[in-house]
Design a protein around this motif. Structure first.
Motif, short mmCIF file in Angstrom:
data_model
loop_
_atom_site.label_atom_id
_atom_site.label_comp_id
_atom_site.label_asym_id
_atom_site.label_seq_id
_atom_site.Cartn_x
_atom_site.Cartn_y
_atom_site.Cartn_z
N GLU A 1 0.86 -1.18 0.00
CA GLU A 1 0.00 0.00 0.00
C GLU A 1 0.90 1.24 0.00
N PRO A 2 1.03 1.95 -1.13
CA PRO A 2 1.96 3.09 -1.21
C PRO A 2 1.39 4.32 -0.50
N HIS A 3 2.25 5.00 0.25
CA HIS A 3 1.82 6.20 0.98
C HIS A 3 2.56 7.47 0.56
N HIS A 4 3.84 7.37 0.24
CA HIS A 4 4.61 8.55 -0.13
C HIS A 4 5.71 8.17 -1.11
N VAL A 5 6.05 9.13 -2.00
CA VAL A 5 7.25 9.04 -2.82
C VAL A 5 8.25 10.02 -2.23
N VAL A 6 9.45 9.55 -1.88
CA VAL A 6 10.43 10.41 -1.22
C VAL A 6 11.79 10.30 -1.91
#
Length: 324
Positions: free
Chosen positions: A174-179
Motif C-alpha cells: 500500500e503506497p503512501h509517499h514518494v520520497v
C-alpha cells in the motif's frame, strides 16, 4: 539584425521570463522594429506556440497554455521525462541547479497540455536530504514515479516485482509517499506480504498492471512521513536526529523553492504553491526564526512549543519596531 531562427528563439526566451511583454519593450530588447516583432510572433504562432495579444495602452504579448505541445519541442514521453528530471533537480538541495531547474519546470508546465499536466501534477515528491555524504547515482524510470504517485493519490495497492536481478519476486504494498533521500527515490509503503512498513527503492520496482484494490491509509510510525523516513535512514527509532527541537509547518512556498534552502529538513509538496517542512534546531525560537526566513505565510502543524516560540518572537520584534 540576427538571423530569423536565432531571433525567434530569443523572442521565445523573453516571453518565458515574465507574464506580459509590451511590444515596444520586446522590440527594444531584440534590437528590431515593432513590425518585425509582430511578424516574428506570427511565425511562432504558426509553429504552434500559444502567444496571446494583451490589450492596453502599450499593447503586448503573453505566452499562454496551448491545447497541445508546440511542434519541434517535445513529444509526450519526452515532456514527461523532462518534467520528472526537472523535479529531481529542483527538489535536490545543494546540486547547484535547483533554482534554474525550478524556473525551467515552471516554463514547461506553463505550455504543457492538460492531459499531461494532470499526470505530472500527480507526482508529489518529498525531498529528504542527508546532511553529509555524496549523492548516490540511481536511475529510475519516470513512468514508474508517475504510476506510483497516481497509486498514492488513488489509494490503490501496488503489484510489482522487486529486486536487482531479472527474476524479481512478486510483492504487494500500500503506497503512501514518494520520497528522495541522498539522491535515490524511495516509496514508503505498507508491505502486505511482510505485514510491516518498508521503504522500497523505486529503481528496483517493476510495476505490474492492473493495480490492486483500494485501501484505507494506515498511520505511519511517528505520525508523519518526516519522522518515519528520518528514523529509517538515520537509525533513530523516533526519527529525532541530532536536533533537540523539531517541528513541522506548512509554508506558502513551492516545495522546490524551499528544498533549495533546506539542509537537514524534510520537504513534502502539498500543491503548486505550498509545502510541509519538518526541520530542527537547538532551541524553539531559533527554529521559529529558521522557518520565518522563507518570508511566507506559515501554519504551525506541531508542536505547541513552536507556536509559543513564534508568539515570543512576534512580541520581541513588535517591541523593536515600536522603539525604532
Amino acid at each position: 539584425m540576427p538571423k530569423t531562427s536565432a531571433r525567434l528563439l530569443a523572442l521565445l526566451s523573453l516571453l518565458q521570463t515574465r507574464r506580459d511583454w509590451p511590444g515596444m519593450l520586446l522590440a527594444e530588447r531584440l534590437g528590431i522594429s515593432l513590425r518585425t516583432v509582430r511578424r516574428d510572433v506570427d511565425r511562432l504562432r504558426e509553429l504552434g506556440y500559444p502567444i496571446n495579444a494583451v490589450k492596453g495602452p502599450d499593447g503586448g504579448y503573453r505566452l499562454g497554455a496551448g491545447t497541445e505541445l508546440p511542434p519541434l519541442l517535445f513529444d509526450d514521453e519526452q515532456a514527461v521525462a523532462l518534467t520528472v528530471a526537472l523535479q529531481i533537480a529542483a527538489t535536490t538541495p545543494g546540486n547547484g541547479t535547483g533554482e534554474a531547474a525550478a524556473r525551467a519546470l515552471h516554463t514547461v508546465r506553463q505550455v504543457m497540455p492538460s492531459r499531461l499536466r494532470h499526470r505530472v501534477n500527480a507526482l508529489q515528491v518529498t525531498a529528504v536530504e542527508r546532511p553529509r555524504g555524496p549523492a548516490a547515482a540511481a536511475g529510475v524510470d519516470g513512468e514508474v514515479l508517475l504510476a506510483v504517485s497516481a497509486a498514492v493519490h488513488a489509494r490503490e495497492v501496488l503489484r510489482f516485482g522487486y529486486g536487482a536481478g531479472p527474476d524479481r519476486p512478486p510483492r504487494r504494498a500500500e503506497p503512501h509517499h514518494v520520497v528522495t533521500w541522498d539522491g535515490r527515490w524511495y516509496v514508503v509503503a505498507w508491505d502486505l506480504d511482510q505485514a510491516g512498513w518498508r521503504t522500497f527503492r523505486a529503481d528496483r520496482m517493476a510495476l505490474r498492471t492492473p493495480n490492486g484494490p483500494r485501501f484505507a491509509p494506515r498511520e505511519l510510525p511517528g505520525g508523519d512521513v518526516a519522522t518515519f523516513v528520518t528514523g529509517v535512514f538515520r537509525g533513530s527509532p523516533d526519527g529525532s536526529g541530532r536536533w533537540p527541537c523539531r517541528g513541522t509547518v506548512i509554508l506558502d512556498r513551492p516545495a522546490a523553492e524551499v528544498a533549495r534552502y533546506t539542509r537537514d529538513g524534510i520537504v513534502e509538496a502539498l500543491d503548486d504553491g505550498r509545502c510541509r517542512l519538518t526541520d530542527g534546531s537547538w532551541s524553539w525560537p531559533s527554529l521559529a526564526a529558521a522557518f520565518a526566513r522563507f518570508d511566507a505565510g506559515i501554519e504551525v502543524v506541531s508542536p505547541a512549543e513552536l507556536t509559543d516560540a513564534f508568539a515570543r518572537l512576534a512580541a520581541r520584534f513588535a517591541g523593536i519596531a515600536s522603539a525604532g
